[in-house]
Motif scaffolding. Structure first.
Motif, PDB file in Angstrom:
ATOM      1  N   ASP A  62       0.423  -1.330  -0.240  1.00 53.58           N
ATOM      2  CA  ASP A  62       0.514   0.505   0.091  1.00 53.58           C
ATOM      3  C   ASP A  62       1.013   1.325   0.045  1.00 53.58           C
ATOM      4  N   LYS A  63       0.540   2.459   0.535  1.00 54.15           N
ATOM      5  CA  LYS A  63       1.043   3.538  -0.174  1.00 54.15           C
ATOM      6  C   LYS A  63       1.744   4.219   1.229  1.00 54.15           C
ATOM      7  N   ASN A  64       1.492   3.455   1.848  1.00 52.17           N
ATOM      8  CA  ASN A  64       2.108   3.706   3.147  1.00 52.17           C
ATOM      9  C   ASN A  64       3.456   2.871   3.579  1.00 52.17           C
ATOM     10  N   GLY A  65       3.233   2.068   2.899  1.00 47.55           N
ATOM     11  CA  GLY A  65       4.480   0.562   2.300  1.00 47.55           C
ATOM     12  C   GLY A  65       4.022  -1.156   3.143  1.00 47.55           C
ATOM     13  N   ILE A  66       2.855  -0.989   3.119  1.00 47.70           N
ATOM     14  CA  ILE A  66       2.848  -2.226   3.865  1.00 47.70           C
ATOM     15  C   ILE A  66       2.714  -3.265   2.836  1.00 47.70           C
ATOM     16  N   LEU A  67       2.932  -4.332   3.603  1.00 47.10           N
ATOM     17  CA  LEU A  67       2.465  -4.778   2.509  1.00 47.10           C
ATOM     18  C   LEU A  67       1.396  -5.779   2.426  1.00 47.10           C
ATOM     19  N   ARG A  68       0.456  -5.765   2.076  1.00 48.06           N
ATOM     20  CA  ARG A  68      -0.702  -6.362   2.391  1.00 48.06           C
ATOM     21  C   ARG A  68      -1.459  -7.625   1.096  1.00 48.06           C
ATOM     22  N   TRP A  69      -0.247  -8.284   0.167  1.00 51.67           N
ATOM     23  CA  TRP A  69      -0.518  -9.304  -0.655  1.00 51.67           C
ATOM     24  C   TRP A  69      -0.351  -9.555  -1.246  1.00 51.67           C
ATOM     25  N   LYS A  70       0.850 -10.934  -1.427  1.00 49.96           N
ATOM     26  CA  LYS A  70       1.332 -12.085  -1.797  1.00 49.96           C
ATOM     27  C   LYS A  70       1.584 -13.151  -2.035  1.00 49.96           C
ATOM     28  N   ASN A  75       6.325 -22.874  -9.136  1.00 50.66           N
ATOM     29  CA  ASN A  75       7.031 -22.899 -10.681  1.00 50.66           C
ATOM     30  C   ASN A  75       6.999 -21.793 -11.549  1.00 50.66           C
ATOM     31  N   PRO A  76       8.086 -21.193 -11.898  1.00 49.13           N
ATOM     32  CA  PRO A  76       8.362 -20.452 -12.547  1.00 49.13           C
ATOM     33  C   PRO A  76       7.676 -20.368 -14.008  1.00 49.13           C
ATOM     34  N   ARG A  77       7.279 -20.774 -14.379  1.00 49.60           N
ATOM     35  CA  ARG A  77       6.305 -21.414 -15.821  1.00 49.60           C
ATOM     36  C   ARG A  77       4.625 -20.708 -14.939  1.00 49.60           C
ATOM     37  N   GLU A  78       4.880 -21.000 -14.132  1.00 49.88           N
ATOM     38  CA  GLU A  78       2.981 -20.173 -13.339  1.00 49.88           C
ATOM     39  C   GLU A  78       3.299 -18.423 -13.622  1.00 49.88           C
ATOM     40  N   LEU A  79       1.328 -18.526 -13.574  1.00 51.98           N
ATOM     41  CA  LEU A  79       1.420 -16.215 -13.958  1.00 51.98           C
ATOM     42  C   LEU A  79       0.273 -16.910 -12.441  1.00 51.98           C
ATOM     43  N   VAL A  80       0.119 -15.839 -12.234  1.00 54.32           N
ATOM     44  CA  VAL A  80      -1.306 -15.297 -11.448  1.00 54.32           C
ATOM     45  C   VAL A  80      -1.812 -14.973 -12.318  1.00 54.32           C
ATOM     46  N   PRO A  81      -2.959 -15.118 -12.405  1.00 51.07           N
ATOM     47  CA  PRO A  81      -4.315 -15.062 -12.990  1.00 51.07           C
ATOM     48  C   PRO A  81      -4.151 -13.019 -12.648  1.00 51.07           C
ATOM     49  N   ASN A  82      -4.247 -12.059 -14.125  1.00 47.86           N
ATOM     50  CA  ASN A  82      -4.931 -11.115 -13.684  1.00 47.86           C
ATOM     51  C   ASN A  82      -6.504 -11.010 -13.683  1.00 47.86           C
ATOM     52  N   GLU A  83      -7.168 -11.491 -13.036  1.00 47.06           N
ATOM     53  CA  GLU A  83      -8.244 -11.522 -12.227  1.00 47.06           C
ATOM     54  C   GLU A  83      -7.763 -11.617 -10.969  1.00 47.06           C
ATOM     55  N   ASP A  84      -7.106 -12.340 -10.254  1.00 41.73           N
ATOM     56  CA  ASP A  84      -6.898 -12.567  -9.011  1.00 41.73           C
ATOM     57  C   ASP A  84      -6.054 -11.777  -8.726  1.00 41.73           C
ATOM     58  N   LEU A  85      -5.261 -10.719  -9.292  1.00 39.23           N
ATOM     59  CA  LEU A  85      -4.635  -9.996  -8.878  1.00 39.23           C
ATOM     60  C   LEU A  85      -5.284  -8.364  -8.589  1.00 39.23           C
ATOM     61  N   LEU A  86      -6.040  -8.233  -9.487  1.00 39.95           N
ATOM     62  CA  LEU A  86      -7.317  -7.130  -9.712  1.00 39.95           C
ATOM     63  C   LEU A  86      -8.479  -7.333  -8.321  1.00 39.95           C
ATOM     64  N   ALA A  87      -8.678  -8.865  -7.853  1.00 38.39           N
ATOM     65  CA  ALA A  87      -9.767  -9.071  -6.471  1.00 38.39           C
ATOM     66  C   ALA A  87      -8.538  -8.543  -5.259  1.00 38.39           C
ATOM     67  N   ALA A  88      -7.000  -9.069  -4.941  1.00 43.77           N
ATOM     68  CA  ALA A  88      -6.860  -8.675  -4.642  1.00 43.77           C
ATOM     69  C   ALA A  88      -6.325  -7.051  -4.409  1.00 43.77           C
ATOM     70  N   LEU A  89      -6.319  -6.489  -5.335  1.00 42.15           N
ATOM     71  CA  LEU A  89      -6.630  -5.072  -5.258  1.00 42.15           C
ATOM     72  C   LEU A  89      -7.202  -4.364  -4.877  1.00 42.15           C
ATOM     73  N   GLN A  90      -8.858  -4.821  -5.400  1.00 44.43           N
ATOM     74  CA  GLN A  90     -10.122  -4.325  -4.239  1.00 44.43           C
ATOM     75  C   GLN A  90     -10.383  -4.422  -3.333  1.00 44.43           C
ATOM     76  N   LYS A  91     -10.509  -6.247  -2.417  1.00 47.42           N
ATOM     77  CA  LYS A  91     -10.374  -5.491  -1.117  1.00 47.42           C
ATOM     78  C   LYS A  91      -9.695  -5.499  -0.393  1.00 47.42           C
ATOM     79  N   ILE A  92      -8.161  -4.956  -0.682  1.00 48.63           N
ATOM     80  CA  ILE A  92      -7.556  -3.722  -0.268  1.00 48.63           C
ATOM     81  C   ILE A  92      -8.356  -2.098   0.274  1.00 48.63           C
TER      82      ILE A  92
END
Length: 93
Positions: A62-70, A75-92
């Motif tokens: 977050d803007k205060n430097g606090i880790l809010r989600w990780k 697996n280096p070939r795996e990706l987190v879907p954009n939808e998961d990232l957007l959902a995490a942002l919306q929760k915060i």
């Protein structure tokens, strides 16, 4: 109200070529040569063929430097879907 930043252990010249080739719309930061960011976030691979590189990881700070989600992937070939990232942002928000 978020900013994407990429971090890798590559030298800045390599990163610039990579960003230019892919036309990335966000900055890439270099953690070369000390890999301090990777150590701090506990994503540095220390053994095997990928030693010295980072595990594929996603962080929301977050803007205060606090880790809010990780999400740290083994697996280096795996990706987190954009939808998961957007959902995490919306929760915060």
């Amino acid at each position: 109200d978020a900013e994407i930043i990429g971090v890798s252990a590559n030298h800045t010249l390599s990163q610039q070529a990579f960003a230019d080739r892919l036309k990335l719309p966000f900055p890439l930061l270099s953690d070369f040569p000390q890999r301090e960011i990777m150590k701090k976030y506990d994503v540095l691979v220390t053994e095997g063929i990928l030693a010295g590189l980072a595990k594929r990881s996603y962080f929301i700070i977050d803007k205060n430097g606090i880790l809010r989600w990780k999400k740290i992937l083994e697996n280096p070939r795996e990706l987190v879907p954009n939808e998961d990232l957007l959902a995490a942002l919306q929760k915060i928000q």
